[in-house]
Motif scaffolding. Structure first.
Motif, PDB file in Angstrom:
ATOM      1  N   GLN A 185       0.833  -1.200   0.000  1.00 53.54           N
ATOM      2  CA  GLN A 185       0.000   0.000   0.000  1.00 53.54           C
ATOM      3  C   GLN A 185       0.870   1.253   0.000  1.00 53.54           C
ATOM      4  O   GLN A 185       0.603   2.214  -0.722  1.00 53.54           O
ATOM      5  CB  GLN A 185      -0.931   0.009   1.210  1.00 53.54           C
ATOM      6  CG  GLN A 185      -1.867   1.214   1.206  1.00 53.54           C
ATOM      7  CD  GLN A 185      -3.062   1.048   2.119  1.00 53.54           C
ATOM      8  OE1 GLN A 185      -3.436  -0.074   2.477  1.00 53.54           O
ATOM      9  NE2 GLN A 185      -3.672   2.157   2.498  1.00 53.54           N
ATOM     10  N   GLY A 188       2.250   2.624  -3.420  1.00 54.11           N
ATOM     11  CA  GLY A 188       1.458   3.497  -4.267  1.00 54.11           C
ATOM     12  C   GLY A 188       1.753   4.968  -4.052  1.00 54.11           C
ATOM     13  O   GLY A 188       1.406   5.808  -4.884  1.00 54.11           O
ATOM     14  N   TRP A 334      -2.801   2.188  -7.828  1.00 53.63           N
ATOM     15  CA  TRP A 334      -3.313   2.770  -6.586  1.00 53.63           C
ATOM     16  C   TRP A 334      -4.016   4.094  -6.858  1.00 53.63           C
ATOM     17  O   TRP A 334      -5.050   4.400  -6.236  1.00 53.63           O
ATOM     18  CB  TRP A 334      -2.178   2.951  -5.577  1.00 53.63           C
ATOM     19  CG  TRP A 334      -1.816   1.689  -4.870  1.00 53.63           C
ATOM     20  CD1 TRP A 334      -0.761   0.863  -5.125  1.00 53.63           C
ATOM     21  CD2 TRP A 334      -2.534   1.077  -3.795  1.00 53.63           C
ATOM     22  NE1 TRP A 334      -0.771  -0.222  -4.280  1.00 53.63           N
ATOM     23  CE2 TRP A 334      -1.844  -0.116  -3.459  1.00 53.63           C
ATOM     24  CE3 TRP A 334      -3.691   1.407  -3.099  1.00 53.63           C
ATOM     25  CZ2 TRP A 334      -2.272  -0.962  -2.429  1.00 53.63           C
ATOM     26  CZ3 TRP A 334      -4.128   0.565  -2.073  1.00 53.63           C
ATOM     27  CH2 TRP A 334      -3.427  -0.609  -1.749  1.00 53.63           C
ATOM     28  N   ARG A 352      -8.325  -3.731  -3.115  1.00 51.12           N
ATOM     29  CA  ARG A 352      -7.168  -3.547  -2.234  1.00 51.12           C
ATOM     30  C   ARG A 352      -6.502  -4.898  -1.930  1.00 51.12           C
ATOM     31  O   ARG A 352      -5.277  -5.006  -1.881  1.00 51.12           O
ATOM     32  CB  ARG A 352      -7.580  -2.869  -0.930  1.00 51.12           C
ATOM     33  CG  ARG A 352      -7.842  -1.374  -1.086  1.00 51.12           C
ATOM     34  CD  ARG A 352      -8.368  -0.749   0.187  1.00 51.12           C
ATOM     35  NE  ARG A 352      -8.487   0.691   0.038  1.00 51.12           N
ATOM     36  CZ  ARG A 352      -7.594   1.582   0.431  1.00 51.12           C
ATOM     37  NH1 ARG A 352      -6.483   1.171   1.020  1.00 51.12           N
ATOM     38  NH2 ARG A 352      -7.791   2.874   0.240  1.00 51.12           N
TER      39      ARG A 352
END
Length: 407
Positions: A185, A188, A334, A352
């Motif tokens: 995550q 991104g 993202w 996600r």
């Protein structure tokens, strides 16, 4: 006559060699300059010259029989020192200082000494963040927040053992799957991946990035810049700085004296003042301004060093396959996800999940047989890399497909 001239040349050559110690180090020149300056003020101190290298470059240097003599290795990487010890490149050193010994992985205590500790956190360029109306990120979750797109910098574990240890700490504390989810995550939001960990600090210092995870001493030497700030991760553990004498050193005694200096009160002060940015291995008194943070670092359990060393290759390869080589792709994916969530005014957990999955299970990541195959068998390693690439390509296709359905 010729023989006498040769002996005379050899004599002066040895005198010249004895006039300096050569330290091969993975630390930046800024991180070692003050320590060396303080050493030079000691009685009978000899000159020190440093060779600043990445771990892999330093290892090649020590394995080169035609290379120059290196007396000491200074690094925060237990993986590097383990490999050097395994290949008989380090000399035995009896460390009688228990505060230091207990910080060294048991497998390298015969050769290696811990002379200081550090912690991990986030360096921020407050001015750059304020221009964007953003608060300073303080946790791994914050670094993955959509608001920081294009603002985050970090290095790769294949280029920086410091970054590797920071990532390992995250993986151990959060678990394999959740740790990689946090990293993917965060990816991104990356502006770029720096080739060195102290390069992250330098880029943030010059405003090329807003924030990045780094070791404290790279941050502390820059904090005279009023635009910068640094916050430790809440669960940061102590990261020791190690030193060892090389087997090939021609100046074993002088090298030992330098280690004794680093463990002395004067050396510990030199390592822990604002110009070096580390903490001593000895517990500080409660009235010391560094006491609280030193205590926090030491209260967390140390890394599982045997596992960290054993799966170094896996973490390096997986990070580069999952993030480094796919960075542009991840940035775009993202960004598209965040736009879709904003438009629909709801989170999209299924997408996600696709972007944060990895092809290696927690069981594989701690399986000695699997890890040994990955390390020792090139054909097996290549087949795994190909399988991982196919996995991420498939995940990317599914992400694109689901985002198109939502349009």
């Amino acid at each position: 006559m010729a023989r006498g001239y040769l002996l005379l040349l050899l004599f002066f050559s040895n005198l010249s060699l004895a006039s300096e110690l050569v330290i091969a180090t993975t630390l930046s020149p800024e991180a070692t300059a003050h320590i060396i300056e303080q050493w030079q003020q000691q009685p009978q101190a000899i000159n020190i010259r440093t060779l600043n290298r990445t771990s892999s470059s330093l290892e090649r240097l020590l394995n080169n029989p035609l290379g120059e003599n290196i007396d000491l290795v200074l690094s925060s990487s237990p993986m590097l020192l383990q490999r050097l010890q395994d290949s008989q490149k380090l000399s035995y050193f009896e460390n009688k200082v228990e505060n230091s010994r207990c910080l060294v992985p048991e497998s390298i205590r015969a050769t290696t000494v811990a002379v200081a500790i550090s912690g991990y956190g986030i360096l921020v360029n407050n001015t750059r963040l304020q221009e964007k109306g953003l608060p300073p990120p303080k946790t791994w979750e914050d670094l993955g927040d959509a608001r920081y797109q294009g603002m985050i910098l970090m290095s790769s574990p294949s280029r920086s053992d410091t970054t590797h240890l920071m990532i390992e700490s995250l993986l151990e504390q959060r678990g394999w799957q959740q740790g990689w989810s946090s990293l993917l995550q965060l990816s991104g939001n990356l502006a770029t991946i720096s080739s060195r960990s102290f390069g992250v600090a330098n880029k943030i210092n010059t405003g090329l990035g807003g924030a990045g995870p780094i070791i404290d001493n790279y941050a502390n030497v820059l904090l005279n810049n009023p635009h910068l700030g640094f916050n430790y991760f809440p669960t940061s553990r102590a990261a020791p700085m190690f030193i060892a004498i090389t087997q090939g050193s021609l100046h074993q005694r002088e090298a030992g004296r330098f280690i004794d200096f680093l463990l002395s009160p004067a050396g510990q002060r030199a390592l822990s003042d604002s110009d070096s940015g580390k903490y001593p291995v000895y517990p500080l008194s409660p009235d010391n301004p560094m006491y609280h943070q030193q205590s926090l670092l030491l209260e967390h359990p140390s890394l599982d060093y045997p596992l960290t060393i054993q799966r170094q290759k896996l973490v390096q390869l997986l990070f580069d396959t999952a993030i480094t080589f796919r960075l542009t792709q991840l940035q775009d994916a993202w960004k598209a996800l965040y736009h879709a969530e904003q438009r629909l005014k709801r989170p999209l957990p299924e997408i996600r999940a696709l972007l944060t999955a990895v092809p290696i299970t927690a069981q594989q990541a701690s399986d000695p047989v699997y890890l040994n195959q990955l390390e020792q068998q090139p054909d097996f390693r290549e087949s795994q890399l190909m399988a991982w690439q196919q996995f991420f390509q498939q995940q990317q296709r599914l992400v694109i497909k689901q985002l198109e359905i939502l349009k």
